[in-house]
Design an enzyme around this catalytic site. Structure first.
Site, PDB file in Angstrom:
ATOM      1  N   HIS A 161      -5.827   2.308  -0.347  1.00 19.06           N
ATOM      2  CA  HIS A 161      -5.507   0.883  -0.208  1.00 19.06           C
ATOM      3  C   HIS A 161      -6.612   0.113   0.516  1.00 19.06           C
ATOM      4  O   HIS A 161      -6.428  -1.057   0.848  1.00 19.06           O
ATOM      5  CB  HIS A 161      -4.181   0.702   0.543  1.00 19.06           C
ATOM      6  CG  HIS A 161      -2.990   1.196  -0.223  1.00 19.06           C
ATOM      7  ND1 HIS A 161      -2.388   0.473  -1.218  1.00 19.06           N
ATOM      8  CD2 HIS A 161      -2.321   2.371  -0.142  1.00 19.06           C
ATOM      9  CE1 HIS A 161      -1.374   1.172  -1.714  1.00 19.06           C
ATOM     10  NE2 HIS A 161      -1.313   2.324  -1.080  1.00 19.06           N
TER      11      HIS A 161
ATOM     12  N   LYS B  58      -5.801   1.711  -7.956  1.00 17.05           N
ATOM     13  CA  LYS B  58      -5.236   0.549  -7.266  1.00 17.05           C
ATOM     14  C   LYS B  58      -6.160  -0.654  -7.490  1.00 17.05           C
ATOM     15  O   LYS B  58      -6.162  -1.188  -8.590  1.00 17.05           O
ATOM     16  CB  LYS B  58      -4.959   0.916  -5.813  1.00 17.05           C
ATOM     17  CG  LYS B  58      -3.826   1.952  -5.806  1.00 17.05           C
ATOM     18  CD  LYS B  58      -3.344   2.426  -4.499  1.00 17.05           C
ATOM     19  CE  LYS B  58      -2.072   3.254  -4.756  1.00 17.05           C
ATOM     20  NZ  LYS B  58      -2.058   4.509  -4.027  1.00 17.05           N
TER      21      LYS B  58
ATOM     22  N   SER C 259       0.307   3.072   3.585  1.00 21.01           N
ATOM     23  CA  SER C 259       0.778   2.412   2.374  1.00 21.01           C
ATOM     24  C   SER C 259       2.134   1.721   2.523  1.00 21.01           C
ATOM     25  O   SER C 259       2.466   0.854   1.732  1.00 21.01           O
ATOM     26  CB  SER C 259       0.821   3.412   1.224  1.00 21.01           C
ATOM     27  OG  SER C 259       1.502   4.580   1.606  1.00 21.01           O
TER      28      SER C 259
HETATM   29  C1  LIG Z   1      -1.370   5.775  -4.262  1.00 23.49           C
HETATM   30  C2  LIG Z   1      -1.898   6.687  -3.229  1.00 23.49           C
HETATM   31  C3  LIG Z   1      -2.336   7.967  -3.551  1.00 23.49           C
HETATM   32  C4  LIG Z   1      -2.147   8.537  -4.933  1.00 23.49           C
HETATM   33  O1  LIG Z   1      -3.037   7.993  -5.843  1.00 23.49           O
HETATM   34  P1  LIG Z   1      -2.698   8.050  -7.406  1.00 23.49           P
HETATM   35  O2  LIG Z   1      -3.997   7.717  -8.046  1.00 23.49           O
HETATM   36  O3  LIG Z   1      -1.654   7.056  -7.640  1.00 23.49           O
HETATM   37  O4  LIG Z   1      -2.249   9.449  -7.700  1.00 23.49           O
HETATM   38  C5  LIG Z   1      -2.905   8.729  -2.558  1.00 23.49           C
HETATM   39  N1  LIG Z   1      -3.020   8.262  -1.292  1.00 23.49           N
HETATM   40  C6  LIG Z   1      -2.571   7.042  -0.931  1.00 23.49           C
HETATM   41  C7  LIG Z   1      -2.709   6.587   0.475  1.00 23.49           C
HETATM   42  C8  LIG Z   1      -1.984   6.219  -1.895  1.00 23.49           C
HETATM   43  O5  LIG Z   1      -1.511   5.029  -1.539  1.00 23.49           O
END
Ligand SMILES: *Cc1c(COP(=O)(O)O)cnc(C)c1O
Length: 384
Positions: A204, A235, A176
């Site tokens: 992602h 996301k 990320s």
């Molecule tokens: C954003 C993210 C999470 C957390 O997800 P949320 O729904 O925001 O709690 C977990 N793993 C990765 C790789 C992320 O980028």
């Protein structure tokens, strides 16, 4: 409290103090912050579905039909037929036997890893995995071995030495902070050779890689039994929540053993309805994913002309690295003054301070060229 105010002062001195910034507008390519209209390069809403009228409309229908709160855990009466429909759709989306919803990506990673890894489990985790994976490993009873970032030789060395009866390899698909992609084919080979499970966090990747279907599709890997897929709905799907996708057996195990699933209220129907529509749109409109990648190409071309290094990025997450936390903050405020929102990411979240740019489907060529112009100016002013 003196202890905390002292510690906070220290954070401020080191340029590590963080603040919450709330929008006055919907999420998207442009947002309003403190009354200022800004071009937004800080969102994970890759396909601009969070404020897509169809997603909003679907969410309203879910709200009207089933009410606001879920009122209980899925194991009691919290779930609705919408929850069931979404799980069926997600299993189809990820080509697995079964999908199970979790309340967020954070709660999926903590709940699933904790349930999968018992005392006899060795967990092999990439050093740059997301914080929620790290916390999931800590909550489990397993023994954690951290391998150097994407270093297959190091992983092999650690797993070879392990005498644990159960083995679990855990990785982000897209990392990320750097936007690089894990070598899933090679990781699967190692998992197969050592009879380990392979847990992938596609937060992602979903909606971004593999024409929107995610990292496995990107590599042409079949969703076999030893692969456990986790992804978020918060996301690219434009909604909220997360899910497990994998075998029926593991799904049943999670329903019986995953604490974040059992001991937490189900996601509200309005959120589930939004996710249903978000996933439907991803599957129906691959041109959104294509446009997202074209936007990445447009930005990369501009950055290259400015000689700005973007490695190791391979996705719409593009880091622009600087030397110190202060430099990252200075660059970020410079851009802010020019109507561009690109937040500084500092130590200890990352080892090299940076601004982190994320591209969206709904960025126009004009948005991107305004960013490039501002970066050119920053370069002239010695900020980059
Ligand atoms: C954003 C993210 C999470 C957390 O997800 P949320 O729904 O925001 O709690 C977990 N793993 C990765 C790789 C992320 O980028």
């Amino acid at each position: 409290m003196l202890r905390f105010s002292k510690a906070l002062e220290e954070l401020k001195e080191k340029a590590l103090f963080r603040q919450i910034k709330d929008r006055e507008s919907p999420q998207g390519a442009e947002i309003t912050l403190k009354g200022k209209r800004l071009i937004n390069f800080s969102s994970n809403d890759y396909l601009c579905l969070a404020s897509d009228p169809r997603v909003v409309e679907a969410s309203c229908r879910g709200l009207k039909e089933f009410g606001a709160g879920a009122g209980a855990s899925r194991l009691l009466s919290g779930g609705t037929t919408l929850h069931e429909r979404l799980e069926l759709l997600l299993a189809r989306f990820k080509s697995t036997e079964r999908a199970i919803l979790f309340n967020s990506g954070y709660s999926a990673n903590t709940g699933i890893i904790q349930a999968l890894a018992d005392r006899d489990t060795a967990i092999f985790s990439d050093e740059l995995n997301h914080a929620s994976i790290i916390d999931g490993c800590r909550l489990s009873r397993g023994t954690v071995y951290v391998y150097r970032h994407k270093d297959l030789e190091h992983l092999r060395e650690l797993i070879k030495k392990s005498s644990a009866s159960n083995k679990l390899i855990v990785t982000d698909t897209v990392f990320s902070m750097d936007g690089d992609i894990a070598p899933l084919k090679e990781l699967l080979l190692i998992a197969t050779e050592y009879d380990a499970l392979l847990y992938i966090d596609d937060a992602h990747g979903t909606g971004v890689l593999g024409k929107g279907y995610g990292a496995l599709k990107h590599f042409g890997i079949k969703a076999e039994q030893r692969i456990i897929q986790m992804s978020t709905l918060s996301k690219a799907v434009g909604s909220f929540g997360a899910f497990f996708a994998g075998s029926e057996d593991i799904a049943q195990w999670l329903i019986n053993r995953s604490r974040s699933l059992i001991f937490s209220t189900a996601l509200p129907p309005s959120v589930i309805a939004a996710s249903l529509e978000g996933v439907r749109i991803i599957m129906a409109e691959p041109e959104r994913v294509e446009r997202l990648w074209n936007n990445r190409e447009t930005l990369l071309k501009g950055l290259k002309e400015l000689n700005i290094e973007t490695s190791p990025s391979e996705t719409p997450i593009i880091p622009v690295k600087v030397k110190t936390n202060q430099e990252a903050l200075r660059l970020s405020s410079f851009l802010f003054e020019r109507g561009i929102y690109a937040p500084a990411i500092r130590k200890p979240t990352v080892s090299t301070p940076r601004i982190r740019l994320t591209l969206l489907y709904c960025h126009s060529d004009e948005h991107i060229s305004r960013l490039i112009d501002a970066l050119r100016e920053a370069r002239k002013c010695g900020l980059l």
